[in-house]
Scaffold this active site. Sequence first.
Site, PDB file in Angstrom:
ATOM      1  N   GLU A   1       0.805  -1.222   0.000  1.00  0.00           N
ATOM      2  CA  GLU A   1       0.000   0.000   0.000  1.00  0.00           C
ATOM      3  C   GLU A   1       0.842   1.278   0.000  1.00  0.00           C
ATOM      4  O   GLU A   1       0.364   2.326   0.412  1.00  0.00           O
ATOM      5  CB  GLU A   1      -0.953   0.003   1.186  1.00  0.00           C
ATOM      6  CG  GLU A   1      -2.055  -1.028   1.084  1.00  0.00           C
ATOM      7  CD  GLU A   1      -3.180  -0.767   2.070  1.00  0.00           C
ATOM      8  OE1 GLU A   1      -4.270  -0.376   1.639  1.00  0.00           O
ATOM      9  OE2 GLU A   1      -2.943  -0.949   3.284  1.00  0.00           O
TER      10      GLU A   1
ATOM     11  N   HIS B   1      -4.925   0.946  11.055  1.00  0.00           N
ATOM     12  CA  HIS B   1      -6.228   0.292  11.147  1.00  0.00           C
ATOM     13  C   HIS B   1      -6.720   0.226  12.598  1.00  0.00           C
ATOM     14  O   HIS B   1      -7.179  -0.833  13.043  1.00  0.00           O
ATOM     15  CB  HIS B   1      -6.150  -1.139  10.595  1.00  0.00           C
ATOM     16  CG  HIS B   1      -5.300  -1.289   9.384  1.00  0.00           C
ATOM     17  ND1 HIS B   1      -4.271  -2.207   9.294  1.00  0.00           N
ATOM     18  CD2 HIS B   1      -5.308  -0.634   8.194  1.00  0.00           C
ATOM     19  CE1 HIS B   1      -3.692  -2.121   8.107  1.00  0.00           C
ATOM     20  NE2 HIS B   1      -4.292  -1.158   7.422  1.00  0.00           N
TER      21      HIS B   1
END
Length: 322
Positions: free
Chosen positions: A93, A114
Amino acid sequence: MGDDQQRSALAKASKPANNEFFSTLVTANHILHYHNVVDAYGHISARNPQDDRTFFISKSLAPALVSNREDIEEYYVSDASPVNKDAPKGYAERFIHSEIYKQFKGVQAVIHGHPEVVLPFSISSIPLRPVFHMGGVMGAQCPIYDIQQHYKGSDNLQSLLVTNEHLGAGLAAGFNPSTMMSKTTNLIRNYIVSSTISAASTPDFPPNPTVLMRGHGFTCIGATMQEAVNRAIYTCTNARVQTTAMLMQGSYNIGLVGERFGGGEKETGPAKHEDIKYLSERECKDSWTAISNTADRPWQLWCAEVAASGLYENQMGPVPGA
Protein backbone atom coordinates in the site's frame (compact mmCIF):
# COMPACT_ATOMS: atom_id res chain seq x y z
CA MET A 1 13.83 27.77 -13.08
CA GLY A 2 17.03 29.82 -13.40
CA ASP A 3 20.56 28.41 -13.51
CA ASP A 4 21.22 29.29 -9.85
CA GLN A 5 18.00 27.62 -8.76
CA GLN A 6 18.79 24.53 -10.81
CA ARG A 7 22.26 24.26 -9.29
CA SER A 8 20.83 24.71 -5.79
CA ALA A 9 18.19 22.02 -6.39
CA LEU A 10 20.77 19.60 -7.78
CA ALA A 11 23.11 20.21 -4.87
CA LYS A 12 20.32 19.62 -2.39
CA ALA A 13 19.14 16.45 -4.13
CA SER A 14 22.66 15.02 -4.14
CA LYS A 15 22.97 15.44 -0.37
CA PRO A 16 21.51 12.47 1.52
CA ALA A 17 19.09 12.91 4.40
CA ASN A 18 20.91 12.97 7.73
CA ASN A 19 20.78 10.59 10.68
CA GLU A 20 18.42 12.87 12.61
CA PHE A 21 15.82 12.50 9.87
CA PHE A 22 16.02 8.71 9.95
CA SER A 23 16.13 8.61 13.74
CA THR A 24 12.88 10.59 13.81
CA LEU A 25 11.28 8.22 11.30
CA VAL A 26 12.34 5.15 13.28
CA THR A 27 11.01 6.58 16.54
CA ALA A 28 7.77 7.70 14.87
CA ASN A 29 7.18 4.05 13.92
CA HIS A 30 7.68 3.05 17.54
CA ILE A 31 5.42 5.77 18.94
CA LEU A 32 2.57 4.82 16.63
CA HIS A 33 2.85 1.21 17.77
CA TYR A 34 3.09 2.16 21.45
CA HIS A 35 -0.14 4.13 21.15
CA ASN A 36 -1.99 1.42 19.19
CA VAL A 37 -2.32 3.40 15.97
CA VAL A 38 -0.55 0.57 14.15
CA ASP A 39 0.14 -3.06 15.03
CA ALA A 40 1.91 -5.52 12.73
CA TYR A 41 0.27 -3.57 9.91
CA GLY A 42 0.26 0.15 9.17
CA HIS A 43 3.04 2.53 8.23
CA ILE A 44 4.45 6.04 8.31
CA SER A 45 6.46 7.66 5.53
CA ALA A 46 8.32 10.93 5.18
CA ARG A 47 9.12 12.93 2.07
CA ASN A 48 12.83 13.19 1.31
CA PRO A 49 13.89 16.59 2.72
CA GLN A 50 16.66 16.80 0.11
CA ASP A 51 14.65 15.69 -2.92
CA ASP A 52 10.86 16.03 -2.95
CA ARG A 53 10.64 13.52 -5.80
CA THR A 54 11.19 10.62 -3.38
CA PHE A 55 9.99 9.50 0.02
CA PHE A 56 11.18 7.09 2.72
CA ILE A 57 9.19 4.30 4.34
CA SER A 58 10.22 1.13 6.11
CA LYS A 59 10.58 -2.13 4.28
CA SER A 60 7.89 -4.78 4.82
CA LEU A 61 8.30 -4.81 8.59
CA ALA A 62 6.07 -4.44 11.63
CA PRO A 63 6.57 -0.79 12.70
CA ALA A 64 7.76 -1.80 16.18
CA LEU A 65 10.70 -3.67 14.64
CA VAL A 66 12.11 -0.84 12.52
CA SER A 67 15.47 0.07 14.03
CA ASN A 68 18.06 1.31 11.51
CA ARG A 69 18.74 2.81 8.08
CA GLU A 70 18.80 -0.63 6.48
CA ASP A 71 15.16 -1.10 7.49
CA ILE A 72 14.08 1.94 5.45
CA GLU A 73 13.63 2.10 1.69
CA GLU A 74 13.40 5.06 -0.70
CA TYR A 75 10.65 5.25 -3.34
CA TYR A 76 9.77 7.59 -6.18
CA VAL A 77 6.72 9.80 -5.71
CA SER A 78 5.88 9.45 -9.40
CA ASP A 79 4.97 5.75 -9.32
CA ALA A 80 5.95 4.30 -5.91
CA SER A 81 8.77 2.30 -7.49
CA PRO A 82 11.93 1.78 -5.40
CA VAL A 83 14.96 3.95 -6.08
CA ASN A 84 17.08 0.86 -5.47
CA LYS A 85 16.14 -1.54 -8.25
CA ASP A 86 17.26 -4.46 -6.07
CA ALA A 87 15.12 -3.42 -3.13
CA PRO A 88 13.41 -6.24 -1.23
CA LYS A 89 9.64 -6.56 -0.94
CA GLY A 90 7.96 -3.36 0.21
CA TYR A 91 4.53 -2.45 1.52
CA ALA A 92 1.81 -3.20 -1.03
CA GLU A 93 0.00 0.00 0.00
CA ARG A 94 2.88 2.41 -0.55
CA PHE A 95 0.68 3.98 -3.26
CA ILE A 96 -1.25 5.63 -0.41
CA HIS A 97 1.87 7.64 0.29
CA SER A 98 3.12 8.29 -3.23
CA GLU A 99 -0.22 9.62 -4.50
CA ILE A 100 -0.69 11.96 -1.54
CA TYR A 101 2.82 13.36 -2.00
CA LYS A 102 2.12 13.68 -5.71
CA GLN A 103 -1.03 15.75 -5.21
CA PHE A 104 0.01 17.91 -2.24
CA LYS A 105 3.46 19.49 -2.26
CA GLY A 106 3.21 20.71 1.33
CA VAL A 107 2.66 17.26 2.82
CA GLN A 108 5.86 15.93 4.38
CA ALA A 109 4.59 12.86 6.25
CA VAL A 110 1.80 10.31 5.79
CA ILE A 111 0.44 7.76 8.28
CA HIS A 112 -1.88 4.85 7.57
CA GLY A 113 -3.29 2.51 10.21
CA HIS A 114 -6.23 0.29 11.15
CA PRO A 115 -7.04 1.22 14.78
CA GLU A 116 -10.18 -0.54 15.98
CA VAL A 117 -11.45 2.57 17.72
CA VAL A 118 -11.71 4.42 14.39
CA LEU A 119 -13.06 1.58 12.22
CA PRO A 120 -16.74 1.84 13.34
CA PHE A 121 -16.87 5.39 12.02
CA SER A 122 -15.75 4.17 8.59
CA ILE A 123 -18.68 1.74 8.21
CA SER A 124 -21.55 3.57 9.89
CA SER A 125 -23.54 6.72 9.21
CA ILE A 126 -22.12 8.39 12.33
CA PRO A 127 -19.45 10.96 11.39
CA LEU A 128 -16.16 11.18 13.23
CA ARG A 129 -15.97 14.81 14.36
CA PRO A 130 -13.91 16.72 16.94
CA VAL A 131 -15.53 16.64 20.38
CA PHE A 132 -12.71 18.12 22.47
CA HIS A 133 -9.95 20.62 21.91
CA MET A 134 -7.20 18.07 21.27
CA GLY A 135 -9.37 16.52 18.57
CA GLY A 136 -9.19 19.70 16.50
CA VAL A 137 -5.97 18.38 14.98
CA MET A 138 -7.88 15.87 12.84
CA GLY A 139 -9.86 18.55 11.00
CA ALA A 140 -13.50 19.64 11.15
CA GLN A 141 -14.64 16.73 8.97
CA CYS A 142 -13.21 13.32 8.15
CA PRO A 143 -14.22 12.27 4.63
CA ILE A 144 -14.74 8.56 4.04
CA TYR A 145 -12.95 6.90 1.15
CA ASP A 146 -15.10 4.10 -0.21
CA ILE A 147 -12.71 2.13 -2.37
CA GLN A 148 -15.60 0.34 -4.08
CA GLN A 149 -16.29 3.57 -5.97
CA HIS A 150 -12.75 3.58 -7.39
CA TYR A 151 -12.15 0.04 -8.66
CA LYS A 152 -11.53 -0.45 -12.36
CA GLY A 153 -11.90 -3.51 -14.55
CA SER A 154 -8.13 -3.97 -14.36
CA ASP A 155 -8.27 -4.52 -10.60
CA ASN A 156 -8.12 -8.29 -10.20
CA LEU A 157 -8.52 -8.10 -6.43
CA GLN A 158 -11.09 -6.02 -4.57
CA SER A 159 -9.38 -6.51 -1.22
CA LEU A 160 -9.90 -2.95 0.10
CA LEU A 161 -6.11 -2.51 -0.13
CA VAL A 162 -4.74 0.51 -2.00
CA THR A 163 -2.31 -1.31 -4.27
CA ASN A 164 -1.98 0.87 -7.38
CA GLU A 165 -1.84 4.47 -8.56
CA HIS A 166 -5.51 5.04 -9.42
CA LEU A 167 -6.71 3.68 -6.07
CA GLY A 168 -4.13 5.84 -4.31
CA ALA A 169 -5.19 8.88 -6.33
CA GLY A 170 -8.79 8.30 -5.29
CA LEU A 171 -7.78 8.26 -1.64
CA ALA A 172 -5.59 11.35 -2.02
CA ALA A 173 -8.54 13.24 -3.52
CA GLY A 174 -10.41 12.73 -0.25
CA PHE A 175 -8.14 15.21 1.49
CA ASN A 176 -9.46 17.90 -0.84
CA PRO A 177 -12.89 16.59 -1.93
CA SER A 178 -14.74 18.26 -4.77
CA THR A 179 -18.20 17.45 -3.40
CA MET A 180 -19.72 18.94 -0.28
CA MET A 181 -20.92 17.03 2.75
CA SER A 182 -24.47 16.08 3.56
CA LYS A 183 -25.98 18.87 5.63
CA THR A 184 -27.95 16.39 7.72
CA THR A 185 -25.02 14.23 8.80
CA ASN A 186 -22.13 16.70 8.44
CA LEU A 187 -20.22 13.92 6.70
CA ILE A 188 -18.42 13.76 3.37
CA ARG A 189 -19.06 10.18 2.28
CA ASN A 190 -18.77 9.88 -1.48
CA TYR A 191 -16.48 12.46 -2.96
CA ILE A 192 -15.96 12.67 -6.69
CA VAL A 193 -12.51 12.53 -8.24
CA SER A 194 -12.54 15.00 -11.10
CA SER A 195 -10.06 14.58 -13.93
CA THR A 196 -10.54 18.25 -14.77
CA ILE A 197 -9.10 19.62 -11.53
CA SER A 198 -5.98 21.58 -12.39
CA ALA A 199 -2.80 21.68 -10.37
CA ALA A 200 -3.46 25.37 -9.75
CA SER A 201 -6.65 24.51 -7.85
CA THR A 202 -4.90 21.98 -5.60
CA PRO A 203 -3.57 23.47 -2.35
CA ASP A 204 -0.10 22.60 -1.13
CA PHE A 205 -1.67 21.32 2.09
CA PRO A 206 -5.28 20.10 1.85
CA PRO A 207 -8.17 21.27 4.06
CA ASN A 208 -9.04 17.79 5.40
CA PRO A 209 -5.92 16.26 7.00
CA THR A 210 -7.62 13.01 8.03
CA VAL A 211 -9.53 10.59 5.79
CA LEU A 212 -11.29 7.41 6.94
CA MET A 213 -11.25 4.33 4.72
CA ARG A 214 -14.37 2.17 4.64
CA GLY A 215 -13.83 -1.14 6.40
CA HIS A 216 -10.10 -0.55 6.42
CA GLY A 217 -8.79 2.22 8.67
CA PHE A 218 -7.64 5.78 8.19
CA THR A 219 -4.88 7.91 6.70
CA CYS A 220 -3.64 11.25 7.98
CA ILE A 221 -0.97 13.69 6.90
CA GLY A 222 1.34 16.28 8.38
CA ALA A 223 3.65 19.13 7.49
CA THR A 224 6.21 17.28 9.65
CA MET A 225 6.52 13.76 11.00
CA GLN A 226 5.82 15.06 14.50
CA GLU A 227 2.61 16.74 13.35
CA ALA A 228 1.39 13.61 11.57
CA VAL A 229 2.05 11.48 14.66
CA ASN A 230 0.19 13.99 16.83
CA ARG A 231 -2.74 13.92 14.42
CA ALA A 232 -2.88 10.12 14.33
CA ILE A 233 -2.79 9.68 18.10
CA TYR A 234 -5.38 12.35 18.90
CA THR A 235 -7.68 11.16 16.09
CA CYS A 236 -7.83 7.85 17.95
CA THR A 237 -8.31 9.61 21.28
CA ASN A 238 -11.15 11.68 19.85
CA ALA A 239 -12.78 8.51 18.49
CA ARG A 240 -12.71 6.94 21.96
CA VAL A 241 -14.15 10.04 23.64
CA GLN A 242 -16.85 10.43 20.98
CA THR A 243 -17.83 6.75 21.22
CA THR A 244 -18.16 6.98 25.01
CA ALA A 245 -20.19 10.18 24.74
CA MET A 246 -22.55 8.65 22.17
CA LEU A 247 -23.13 5.60 24.36
CA MET A 248 -23.87 7.80 27.37
CA GLN A 249 -26.11 10.12 25.39
CA GLY A 250 -27.98 7.21 23.83
CA SER A 251 -28.69 5.69 27.25
CA TYR A 252 -29.85 9.06 28.54
CA ASN A 253 -32.22 9.56 25.59
CA ILE A 254 -33.68 6.09 26.05
CA GLY A 255 -34.24 6.91 29.71
CA LEU A 256 -36.11 10.08 28.78
CA VAL A 257 -38.37 8.15 26.42
CA GLY A 258 -39.03 5.55 29.11
CA GLU A 259 -39.90 8.19 31.68
CA ARG A 260 -42.24 9.94 29.31
CA PHE A 261 -44.23 7.01 27.98
CA GLY A 262 -43.86 4.78 30.99
CA GLY A 263 -45.27 7.53 33.15
CA GLY A 264 -48.37 7.74 31.01
CA GLU A 265 -47.83 11.27 29.71
CA LYS A 266 -50.60 12.50 27.50
CA GLU A 267 -48.30 14.60 25.28
CA THR A 268 -48.25 13.21 21.75
CA GLY A 269 -45.46 15.27 20.18
CA PRO A 270 -41.94 13.99 19.45
CA ALA A 271 -40.00 12.73 22.43
CA LYS A 272 -37.19 15.00 23.58
CA HIS A 273 -33.85 14.10 22.00
CA GLU A 274 -30.46 15.39 23.09
CA ASP A 275 -27.25 15.19 21.04
CA ILE A 276 -23.61 15.47 22.00
CA LYS A 277 -21.86 18.78 21.41
CA TYR A 278 -19.24 18.93 18.67
CA LEU A 279 -16.60 21.58 18.06
CA SER A 280 -17.52 24.22 15.52
CA GLU A 281 -15.31 24.60 12.47
CA ARG A 282 -13.83 27.76 14.01
CA GLU A 283 -13.18 26.02 17.34
CA CYS A 284 -11.57 23.12 15.54
CA LYS A 285 -9.24 25.37 13.57
CA ASP A 286 -8.34 27.60 16.50
CA SER A 287 -7.79 24.67 18.87
CA TRP A 288 -5.14 23.21 16.58
CA THR A 289 -3.60 26.64 16.05
CA ALA A 290 -3.17 27.01 19.81
CA ILE A 291 -2.06 23.45 20.52
CA SER A 292 0.42 23.32 17.64
CA ASN A 293 2.54 25.86 19.53
CA THR A 294 3.15 23.27 22.27
CA ALA A 295 3.28 20.14 20.09
CA ASP A 296 6.87 19.54 21.18
CA ARG A 297 5.60 18.62 24.67
CA PRO A 298 3.78 15.39 23.75
CA TRP A 299 6.53 14.52 21.25
CA GLN A 300 9.10 14.63 24.07
CA LEU A 301 6.89 12.44 26.24
CA TRP A 302 6.24 9.92 23.49
CA CYS A 303 9.94 9.66 22.68
CA ALA A 304 10.68 9.02 26.36
CA GLU A 305 7.99 6.34 26.55
CA VAL A 306 9.37 4.27 23.68
CA ALA A 307 12.96 4.81 24.81
CA ALA A 308 12.07 3.36 28.23
CA SER A 309 10.34 0.35 26.69
CA GLY A 310 12.34 -2.82 26.21
CA LEU A 311 10.70 -3.57 22.87
CA TYR A 312 11.92 -0.75 20.65
CA GLU A 313 15.43 -0.13 19.35
CA ASN A 314 16.64 2.97 17.51
CA GLN A 315 20.18 2.57 16.20
CA MET A 316 20.17 5.93 14.40
CA GLY A 317 21.15 8.04 17.39
CA PRO A 318 19.37 10.79 19.36
CA VAL A 319 15.95 11.92 18.19
CA PRO A 320 15.66 15.70 17.62
CA GLY A 321 13.39 17.31 20.17
CA ALA A 322 13.28 14.25 22.41
